[in-house]
Motif scaffolding. Structure first.
Motif, PDB file in Angstrom:
ATOM      1  N   ARG A 122      48.650 -40.130  -6.219  1.00 19.77           N
ATOM      2  CA  ARG A 122      48.305 -40.488  -7.603  1.00 19.77           C
ATOM      3  C   ARG A 122      48.040 -39.238  -8.429  1.00 19.77           C
ATOM      4  NH1 ARG A 122      44.055 -45.380  -6.338  1.00 19.77           N
ATOM      5  NH2 ARG A 122      45.607 -47.052  -6.148  1.00 19.77           N
ATOM      6  N   ARG A 123      47.296 -38.289  -7.865  1.00 11.90           N
ATOM      7  CA  ARG A 123      46.968 -37.066  -8.597  1.00 11.90           C
ATOM      8  C   ARG A 123      48.234 -36.292  -8.960  1.00 11.90           C
ATOM      9  NH1 ARG A 123      42.303 -34.034  -9.758  1.00 11.90           N
ATOM     10  NH2 ARG A 123      41.457 -36.152  -9.644  1.00 11.90           N
ATOM     11  N   LEU A 124      49.174 -36.239  -8.019  1.00 12.42           N
ATOM     12  CA  LEU A 124      50.403 -35.486  -8.236  1.00 12.42           C
ATOM     13  C   LEU A 124      51.470 -36.278  -8.985  1.00 12.42           C
ATOM     14  CD1 LEU A 124      50.770 -33.879  -4.699  1.00 12.42           C
ATOM     15  CD2 LEU A 124      50.032 -32.726  -6.800  1.00 12.42           C
ATOM     16  N   GLY A 125      51.359 -37.611  -8.926  1.00 14.47           N
ATOM     17  CA  GLY A 125      52.418 -38.444  -9.471  1.00 14.47           C
ATOM     18  C   GLY A 125      53.696 -38.308  -8.667  1.00 14.47           C
ATOM     19  N   ARG A 126      53.526 -38.075  -7.358  1.00 18.06           N
ATOM     20  CA  ARG A 126      54.638 -37.791  -6.448  1.00 18.06           C
ATOM     21  C   ARG A 126      54.464 -38.550  -5.147  1.00 18.06           C
ATOM     22  NH1 ARG A 126      58.005 -35.602  -8.388  1.00 18.06           N
ATOM     23  NH2 ARG A 126      59.049 -35.147  -6.470  1.00 18.06           N
ATOM     24  N   PRO A 127      55.568 -38.760  -4.421  1.00 20.88           N
ATOM     25  CA  PRO A 127      55.446 -39.333  -3.080  1.00 20.88           C
ATOM     26  C   PRO A 127      54.733 -38.347  -2.148  1.00 20.88           C
ATOM     27  CG  PRO A 127      57.762 -39.244  -3.773  1.00 20.88           C
ATOM     28  CD  PRO A 127      56.952 -38.532  -4.815  1.00 20.88           C
TER      29      PRO A 127
ATOM     30  N   THR B  49      55.072 -48.413  -6.505  1.00 20.00           N
ATOM     31  CA  THR B  49      54.241 -49.544  -6.057  1.00 20.00           C
ATOM     32  C   THR B  49      52.769 -49.171  -5.970  1.00 20.00           C
ATOM     33  OG1 THR B  49      54.580 -49.033  -3.703  1.00 20.00           O
ATOM     34  CG2 THR B  49      56.149 -50.562  -4.753  1.00 20.00           C
ATOM     35  N   ASP B  50      52.463 -47.870  -6.095  1.00 20.14           N
ATOM     36  CA  ASP B  50      51.095 -47.355  -6.030  1.00 20.14           C
ATOM     37  C   ASP B  50      50.405 -47.721  -4.722  1.00 20.14           C
ATOM     38  OD1 ASP B  50      48.944 -45.883  -7.212  1.00 20.14           O
ATOM     39  OD2 ASP B  50      47.904 -47.787  -7.579  1.00 20.14           O
ATOM     40  N   ARG B  51      51.164 -47.605  -3.654  1.00 25.43           N
ATOM     41  CA  ARG B  51      50.593 -47.878  -2.328  1.00 25.43           C
ATOM     42  C   ARG B  51      51.371 -47.136  -1.252  1.00 25.43           C
ATOM     43  NH1 ARG B  51      50.503 -53.942  -0.999  1.00 25.43           N
ATOM     44  NH2 ARG B  51      50.144 -53.033   1.002  1.00 25.43           N
ATOM     45  N   VAL B  52      50.795 -47.073  -0.076  1.00 26.39           N
ATOM     46  CA  VAL B  52      51.469 -46.464   1.071  1.00 26.39           C
ATOM     47  C   VAL B  52      52.336 -47.545   1.704  1.00 26.39           C
ATOM     48  CG1 VAL B  52      51.155 -45.362   3.315  1.00 26.39           C
ATOM     49  CG2 VAL B  52      49.619 -44.785   1.420  1.00 26.39           C
ATOM     50  N   VAL B  53      53.592 -47.181   1.932  1.00 29.46           N
ATOM     51  CA  VAL B  53      54.561 -48.130   2.477  1.00 29.46           C
ATOM     52  C   VAL B  53      55.222 -47.549   3.721  1.00 29.46           C
ATOM     53  CG1 VAL B  53      55.011 -49.199   0.231  1.00 29.46           C
ATOM     54  CG2 VAL B  53      56.430 -47.283   0.988  1.00 29.46           C
TER      55      VAL B  53
ATOM     56  N   PHE C 137      43.695 -41.561   1.549  1.00 30.92           N
ATOM     57  CA  PHE C 137      43.850 -40.124   1.333  1.00 30.92           C
ATOM     58  C   PHE C 137      45.233 -39.818   0.740  1.00 30.92           C
ATOM     59  CE2 PHE C 137      44.366 -35.719   3.191  1.00 30.92           C
ATOM     60  CZ  PHE C 137      43.353 -35.125   2.456  1.00 30.92           C
ATOM     61  N   LEU C 138      46.277 -40.389   1.336  1.00 31.36           N
ATOM     62  CA  LEU C 138      47.631 -40.173   0.821  1.00 31.36           C
ATOM     63  C   LEU C 138      47.771 -40.731  -0.593  1.00 31.36           C
ATOM     64  CD1 LEU C 138      49.860 -41.062   3.923  1.00 31.36           C
ATOM     65  CD2 LEU C 138      48.890 -38.856   3.278  1.00 31.36           C
ATOM     66  N   ARG C 139      47.165 -41.883  -0.833  1.00 36.79           N
ATOM     67  CA  ARG C 139      47.219 -42.515  -2.154  1.00 36.79           C
ATOM     68  C   ARG C 139      46.539 -41.644  -3.205  1.00 36.79           C
ATOM     69  NH1 ARG C 139      45.793 -47.129  -0.376  1.00 36.79           N
ATOM     70  NH2 ARG C 139      43.575 -46.894  -0.810  1.00 36.79           N
ATOM     71  N   GLU C 140      45.373 -41.094  -2.884  1.00 36.51           N
ATOM     72  CA  GLU C 140      44.656 -40.227  -3.832  1.00 36.51           C
ATOM     73  C   GLU C 140      45.488 -38.997  -4.184  1.00 36.51           C
ATOM     74  OE1 GLU C 140      41.894 -40.620  -5.501  1.00 36.51           O
ATOM     75  OE2 GLU C 140      41.021 -42.351  -4.510  1.00 36.51           O
ATOM     76  N   ILE C 141      46.082 -38.382  -3.182  1.00 41.12           N
ATOM     77  CA  ILE C 141      46.905 -37.190  -3.430  1.00 41.12           C
ATOM     78  C   ILE C 141      48.145 -37.570  -4.234  1.00 41.12           C
ATOM     79  CG2 ILE C 141      48.326 -35.404  -2.336  1.00 41.12           C
ATOM     80  CD1 ILE C 141      46.234 -35.440  -0.029  1.00 41.12           C
TER      81      ILE C 141
ATOM     82  N   PRO D 125      60.900 -39.356   7.098  1.00 45.71           N
ATOM     83  CA  PRO D 125      59.571 -39.937   6.905  1.00 45.71           C
ATOM     84  C   PRO D 125      59.409 -41.320   7.529  1.00 45.71           C
ATOM     85  CG  PRO D 125      60.777 -39.923   4.828  1.00 45.71           C
ATOM     86  CD  PRO D 125      61.620 -39.193   5.845  1.00 45.71           C
ATOM     87  N   ILE D 126      58.240 -41.501   8.113  1.00 45.84           N
ATOM     88  CA  ILE D 126      57.859 -42.770   8.730  1.00 45.84           C
ATOM     89  C   ILE D 126      57.192 -43.665   7.694  1.00 45.84           C
ATOM     90  CG2 ILE D 126      56.321 -43.825  10.421  1.00 45.84           C
ATOM     91  CD1 ILE D 126      56.616 -41.129  11.995  1.00 45.84           C
ATOM     92  N   LEU D 127      56.307 -43.054   6.933  1.00 46.73           N
ATOM     93  CA  LEU D 127      55.582 -43.795   5.906  1.00 46.73           C
ATOM     94  C   LEU D 127      55.250 -42.846   4.776  1.00 46.73           C
ATOM     95  CD1 LEU D 127      52.307 -42.961   6.138  1.00 46.73           C
ATOM     96  CD2 LEU D 127      52.502 -44.338   8.183  1.00 46.73           C
ATOM     97  N   GLY D 128      54.830 -43.406   3.659  1.00 46.36           N
ATOM     98  CA  GLY D 128      54.485 -42.536   2.556  1.00 46.36           C
ATOM     99  C   GLY D 128      53.947 -43.293   1.363  1.00 46.36           C
TER     100      GLY D 128
END
Length: 158
Positions: free
Chosen positions: A124-129, A149-153, A118-122, A141-144
């Motif tokens: 990618r759409r925004l081009g934002r963290p 890297t195009d992934r949640v880290v 879900f976070l990745r889809e949003i 932030p804990i994660l994001g």
């Protein structure tokens, strides 16, 4: 391969220590960013429900929602990326997309994968963290979702 492994992050998903409702946000956006998220929800076919106070309404355009009078009911958009995971978007600011998730719904690898997707889809759409803070710990932030890297880290050590 999963973005994050449950065994590595489960300490951050304990509702008793982290708070049950962490804050998730995509900062530095615009009305167009909000509209991009509304369009994404529709395109993905995620179940959703828009309401102002107790009144359920069709989802309006972002500029309509964000231009409401200051004293109007705060609208929200409930989005279910899967039947058992809910995100509640609150239209508080046109420069920050913010929503809550419930850690009690996000237990185990399968549910973590849903959140990461879900976070990745949003993101990618925004081009934002897209960042998740502990409840009441805004700005830490804990994660994001990491755009490069195009992934949640993980953004904090367990």
């Amino acid at each position: 391969m999963a973005d994050l492994l449950w065994d590595d992050v489960k300490c951050f998903f304990d509702p008793d220590t982290m708070g049950a409702l962490p804050d998730v946000r995509a900062p530095d956006v615009s009305v167009e960013g909000w509209q991009a998220v509304l369009d994404l929800v529709a395109e993905k076919g995620w179940k959703s429900q828009y309401s102002e106070g107790e009144t359920v309404l069709p989802v309006p355009r972002a500029e309509v929602v964000l231009s409401r009078p200051v004293d109007a009911e705060c609208p929200n958009l409930r989005v279910w990326p899967t039947a058992d995971v809910l995100a509640i978007f609150r239209f508080l600011d046109d420069e920050v997309i913010d929503f809550d998730v419930d850690l009690r719904e996000l237990q185990g690898q399968d549910r973590l994968d849903v959140l990461c997707g879900f976070l990745r889809e949003i993101g990618r759409r925004l081009g934002r963290p897209v960042l998740m803070d502990g409840e009441g710990a805004y700005g830490h932030p804990i994660l994001g979702f990491d755009v490069e890297t195009d992934r949640v880290v993980l953004l904090m050590e367990p």
